[in-house]
Design a protein around this motif. Structure first.
Motif, mmCIF file in Angstrom:
data_model
loop_
_atom_site.group_PDB
_atom_site.id
_atom_site.type_symbol
_atom_site.label_atom_id
_atom_site.label_comp_id
_atom_site.label_asym_id
_atom_site.label_seq_id
_atom_site.Cartn_x
_atom_site.Cartn_y
_atom_site.Cartn_z
ATOM 1 N N UNK A 256 5.556 9.579 -1.550
ATOM 2 C CA UNK A 256 4.547 8.537 -1.402
ATOM 3 C C UNK A 256 4.709 7.522 -2.529
ATOM 4 N N UNK A 257 4.691 6.259 -2.168
ATOM 5 C CA UNK A 257 4.862 5.205 -3.166
ATOM 6 C C UNK A 257 4.119 3.954 -2.736
ATOM 7 N N UNK A 258 3.866 3.098 -3.702
ATOM 8 C CA UNK A 258 3.211 1.825 -3.449
ATOM 9 C C UNK A 258 3.726 0.853 -4.502
ATOM 10 N N UNK B 283 0.807 -1.207 0.000
ATOM 11 C CA UNK B 283 0.000 0.000 0.000
ATOM 12 C C UNK B 283 0.843 1.260 0.000
ATOM 13 N N UNK B 284 0.207 2.395 -0.241
ATOM 14 C CA UNK B 284 0.911 3.669 -0.348
ATOM 15 C C UNK B 284 1.388 4.151 1.024
ATOM 16 N N UNK B 285 2.606 4.655 1.063
ATOM 17 C CA UNK B 285 3.190 5.100 2.328
ATOM 18 C C UNK B 285 4.389 6.010 2.086
ATOM 19 N N UNK C 279 0.795 2.179 9.788
ATOM 20 C CA UNK C 279 1.389 1.374 8.723
ATOM 21 C C UNK C 279 1.236 2.159 7.424
ATOM 22 N N UNK C 280 0.808 1.496 6.383
ATOM 23 C CA UNK C 280 0.580 2.188 5.120
ATOM 24 C C UNK C 280 -0.510 3.245 5.284
ATOM 25 N N UNK C 281 -0.423 4.297 4.468
ATOM 26 C CA UNK C 281 -1.418 5.359 4.541
ATOM 27 C C UNK C 281 -2.745 4.906 3.957
ATOM 28 N N UNK C 282 -2.698 4.212 2.824
ATOM 29 C CA UNK C 282 -3.915 3.741 2.169
ATOM 30 C C UNK C 282 -3.571 2.703 1.116
ATOM 31 N N UNK C 283 -4.537 1.847 0.796
ATOM 32 C CA UNK C 283 -4.396 0.918 -0.328
ATOM 33 C C UNK C 283 -4.973 1.500 -1.612
ATOM 34 N N UNK C 284 -5.628 2.661 -1.493
ATOM 35 C CA UNK C 284 -6.281 3.291 -2.643
ATOM 36 C C UNK C 284 -5.433 4.467 -3.120
ATOM 37 N N UNK C 285 -4.722 4.334 -4.235
ATOM 38 C CA UNK C 285 -3.843 5.421 -4.686
ATOM 39 C C UNK C 285 -4.586 6.708 -5.005
ATOM 40 N N UNK C 286 -5.856 6.615 -5.417
ATOM 41 C CA UNK C 286 -6.608 7.819 -5.762
ATOM 42 C C UNK C 286 -7.104 8.569 -4.531
ATOM 43 N N UNK C 287 -7.084 7.921 -3.369
ATOM 44 C CA UNK C 287 -7.436 8.623 -2.141
ATOM 45 C C UNK C 287 -6.427 9.730 -1.856
ATOM 46 N N UNK C 288 -5.209 9.563 -2.331
ATOM 47 C CA UNK C 288 -4.162 10.575 -2.140
ATOM 48 C C UNK C 288 -4.274 11.669 -3.190
#
Length: 273
Positions: free
Chosen positions: A234-236, A140-142, A199-208
């Motif tokens: 930010x990367x995933x 996920x993105x973090x 942990x990760x910020x989100x699993x949804x890249x478009x949420x960022x």
């Protein structure tokens, strides 16, 4: 072409996803490299590592996985095909049993590169983040800072594919411009994975991107490539949609003159707790 970024299917070349650009045109100009990473947040360097050395490390990692019974015995070792029922494997630690890999990650070529990038003597964390990502999995993105923020923030991640990685196999994706998302840096970017249980910020890249802007970018990678980026990009990863392990390793580099996050240094780094 549709690719799976986190938990989303995005069109490559469409509104939300583009291709990463490489910096091979300025690879030997360190003033230009420092300016590029400040601007883009990352450096993609094609063929940075010796390809044969990386492929030798790949064979060593796969032999280790084979001894664990996690590879399909009816296929070639080099293909890294997962055995039935196998899942993602994480080999976090010093990886002293894989000298072929450490020759790539600790060798004079990469250490000399970071000496010049920092303009002073560099070091690499003893702890290495080696992964064999299985079918259906992704990261996920973090921001990396939440995992290693107790030392200097002038710290770089070097992500190296240990083998060729297609879109289907699931390489790294970066959120362009996210190293300048000041609100995100002040909130999520100040957290500590152990103290704050994040942990990760989100699993949804478009949420960022829908909240902060920017756009996602990815590419296909080859053994020998390296992706270098700072703690606040930010990367995933893309989802691995194949039945082959996606092998990659994260290593960290900083100046010897700055504070080290002691969780990741020393002969027996303790890691997260």
């Amino acid at each position: 072409m549709l690719v799976k970024v986190g938990n989303r299917e995005l069109e490559l070349g469409g509104e939300h996803l583009t291709e990463l650009r490489d910096s091979n045109d300025i690879m030997h100009n360190f003033d230009a490299l420092r300016a590029r990473i400040a601007e883009d947040g990352y450096l993609l360097l094609r063929g940075f590592h010796d390809r044969e050395q990386v492929l030798n490390a790949r064979r060593a990692v796969l032999r280790k996985i084979e001894k664990m019974g996690k590879l399909d015995r009816d296929t070639l070792l080099e293909d890294g095909v997962m055995a039935d029922g196998s899942r993602t494997l994480f080999f976090g630690g010093t990886n002293e049993d894989l000298p072929e890999l450490l020759d790539v990650l600790n060798g004079p070529h990469i250490m000399g590169f970071f000496d010049q990038l920092f303009g002073e003597k560099s070091l690499t964390y003893n702890y290495k983040w080696l992964r064999a990502v299985g079918k259906g999995d992704y990261t996920g993105a973090h921001y990396d800072i939440v995992y290693m923020g107790r030392g200097t923030h002038n710290l770089y991640t070097a992500w190296s594919p240990i083998g060729d990685i297609s879109y289907e196999m699931g390489g790294l994706a970066m959120c362009l411009g996210s190293h300048r998302f000041e609100e995100l840096k002040r909130t999520y970017g100040t957290k500590d994975a152990d103290w704050d249980k994040v942990n990760n910020y989100t699993d949804d890249p478009l949420a960022i991107t829908s909240k902060y802007g920017g756009k996602w970018a990815t590419t296909e990678y080859r053994a020998g490539d390296v992706m270098i980026f700072g703690m606040f990009l930010m990367h995933c990863s893309l989802e691995n949609m194949t039945n082959q392990y996606r092998l990659s390793v994260d290593t960290r580099y900083q100046s010897t003159l700055e504070k080290v996050d002691e969780r990741w240094a020393g002969k027996k780094p303790r890691g997260h707790f």
